[in-house]
Design an enzyme around this catalytic site. Structure first.
Site, mmCIF file in Angstrom:
data_model
loop_
_atom_site.group_PDB
_atom_site.id
_atom_site.type_symbol
_atom_site.label_atom_id
_atom_site.label_comp_id
_atom_site.label_asym_id
_atom_site.label_seq_id
_atom_site.Cartn_x
_atom_site.Cartn_y
_atom_site.Cartn_z
ATOM 1 N N SER A 129 -12.071 3.746 -1.412
ATOM 2 C CA SER A 129 -11.713 4.867 -2.286
ATOM 3 C C SER A 129 -11.264 4.398 -3.659
ATOM 4 O O SER A 129 -11.198 5.203 -4.593
ATOM 5 C CB SER A 129 -10.608 5.711 -1.633
ATOM 6 O OG SER A 129 -9.453 4.929 -1.409
ATOM 7 N N HIS B 3 -7.146 -5.548 2.306
ATOM 8 C CA HIS B 3 -5.977 -5.003 3.008
ATOM 9 C C HIS B 3 -5.435 -6.100 3.927
ATOM 10 O O HIS B 3 -6.197 -6.705 4.690
ATOM 11 C CB HIS B 3 -6.368 -3.821 3.896
ATOM 12 C CG HIS B 3 -6.882 -2.622 3.174
ATOM 13 N ND1 HIS B 3 -6.127 -1.493 2.970
ATOM 14 C CD2 HIS B 3 -8.089 -2.374 2.616
ATOM 15 C CE1 HIS B 3 -6.856 -0.588 2.336
ATOM 16 N NE2 HIS B 3 -8.052 -1.088 2.111
ATOM 17 N N ASN C 123 -12.949 -2.993 2.653
ATOM 18 C CA ASN C 123 -13.873 -1.865 2.771
ATOM 19 C C ASN C 123 -14.870 -1.900 1.611
ATOM 20 O O ASN C 123 -14.471 -2.068 0.453
ATOM 21 C CB ASN C 123 -13.100 -0.540 2.746
ATOM 22 C CG ASN C 123 -12.219 -0.360 3.975
ATOM 23 O OD1 ASN C 123 -12.593 -0.790 5.063
ATOM 24 N ND2 ASN C 123 -11.063 0.253 3.808
ATOM 25 N N HIS D 45 -10.403 -5.034 -3.137
ATOM 26 C CA HIS D 45 -9.070 -5.288 -2.585
ATOM 27 C C HIS D 45 -9.189 -5.660 -1.111
ATOM 28 O O HIS D 45 -9.998 -5.100 -0.377
ATOM 29 C CB HIS D 45 -8.141 -4.088 -2.756
ATOM 30 C CG HIS D 45 -8.748 -2.782 -2.347
ATOM 31 N ND1 HIS D 45 -9.637 -2.088 -3.134
ATOM 32 C CD2 HIS D 45 -8.611 -2.047 -1.213
ATOM 33 C CE1 HIS D 45 -10.018 -0.990 -2.519
ATOM 34 N NE2 HIS D 45 -9.417 -0.936 -1.338
ATOM 35 N N ASP E 251 0.848 -1.190 0.000
ATOM 36 C CA ASP E 251 0.000 0.000 0.000
ATOM 37 C C ASP E 251 0.891 1.251 0.000
ATOM 38 O O ASP E 251 1.920 1.297 0.672
ATOM 39 C CB ASP E 251 -0.920 -0.004 1.234
ATOM 40 C CG ASP E 251 -2.063 0.977 1.110
ATOM 41 O OD1 ASP E 251 -3.213 0.531 0.971
ATOM 42 O OD2 ASP E 251 -1.802 2.208 1.149
HETATM 43 P P1 5GP Z 1 -9.635 1.714 0.270
HETATM 44 O O1 5GP Z 1 -9.627 3.056 0.947
HETATM 45 O O2 5GP Z 1 -10.340 1.790 -1.080
HETATM 46 O O3 5GP Z 1 -10.124 0.570 1.098
HETATM 47 O O4 5GP Z 1 -8.122 1.372 -0.010
HETATM 48 C C1 5GP Z 1 -7.413 1.913 -1.069
HETATM 49 C C2 5GP Z 1 -5.960 1.809 -0.699
HETATM 50 O O5 5GP Z 1 -5.202 1.980 -1.882
HETATM 51 C C3 5GP Z 1 -5.497 2.880 0.294
HETATM 52 O O6 5GP Z 1 -4.979 2.251 1.448
HETATM 53 C C4 5GP Z 1 -4.445 3.667 -0.484
HETATM 54 O O7 5GP Z 1 -3.347 4.022 0.320
HETATM 55 C C5 5GP Z 1 -4.042 2.697 -1.571
HETATM 56 N N1 5GP Z 1 -3.631 3.322 -2.805
HETATM 57 C C6 5GP Z 1 -4.297 4.305 -3.477
HETATM 58 N N2 5GP Z 1 -3.649 4.607 -4.618
HETATM 59 C C7 5GP Z 1 -2.566 3.777 -4.663
HETATM 60 C C8 5GP Z 1 -1.503 3.605 -5.606
HETATM 61 O O8 5GP Z 1 -1.432 4.261 -6.654
HETATM 62 N N3 5GP Z 1 -0.553 2.659 -5.307
HETATM 63 C C9 5GP Z 1 -0.617 1.910 -4.173
HETATM 64 N N4 5GP Z 1 0.369 1.020 -3.988
HETATM 65 N N5 5GP Z 1 -1.597 2.039 -3.269
HETATM 66 C C10 5GP Z 1 -2.558 2.967 -3.509
#
Ligand code: 5GP
Ligand code: ZN
Length: 113
Positions: free
Chosen positions: A94, A101, A86, A99, A30
């Protein structure tokens, strides 16, 4: 999906720190880690969110969790890690490519925020 960030990461059009890949799943660090280990495990097939997963995706969703368990074993964080998926903006989703985590390497509080 052409313009999906995580599909682009799978295709290596957007750089990432890959930690694992097999025929069905892909895992990478991440960008904004919430612990010493914070890895995202994604299906190679584009599924926007868990609520969009179909019965035919059951094995694939399960594979994402087994990939997370495999990485946790390799990283020696089996004394405590968390898999978080999430769903929807109100839960903090977001990026709309499903995905899981994988967070570990530190004490994790319960309940999560
Ligand atoms: P969400 O908030 O959708 O559950 O998790 C999205 C995750 O993707 C976040 O933890 C954020 O830090 C990660 N993330 C967003 N854009 C990128 C990216 O371009 N590269 C990587 N490696 N992680 C990303
Ligand atoms: Zn995608």
């Amino acid at each position: 999906m052409a313009d999906c960030l995580f599909c682009r990461i799978i295709r290596n059009e957007v750089p990432s720190r890959k930690v694992y890949e097999d025929d069905h799943t892909f895992a990478f660090e991440d960008l904004n880690p919430q612990g010493p280990t914070h890895i995202l495990v994604i299906p190679k097939k584009h599924i926007a969110s868990l609520k969009d997963a179909k019965a035919e995706d059951a094995e694939l969703v399960g594979r994402c969790y087994l990939t997370a368990a495999h990485i946790a074993r390799e990283r020696s964080i089996e004394d405590g890690y968390r898999t978080v998926l999430n769903v929807g903006p109100r839960a903090g989703q977001s990026v709309f490519h499903l995905h899981v985590h994988l967070i570990g390497g530190r004490n994790l509080q319960w309940p999560p925020g």
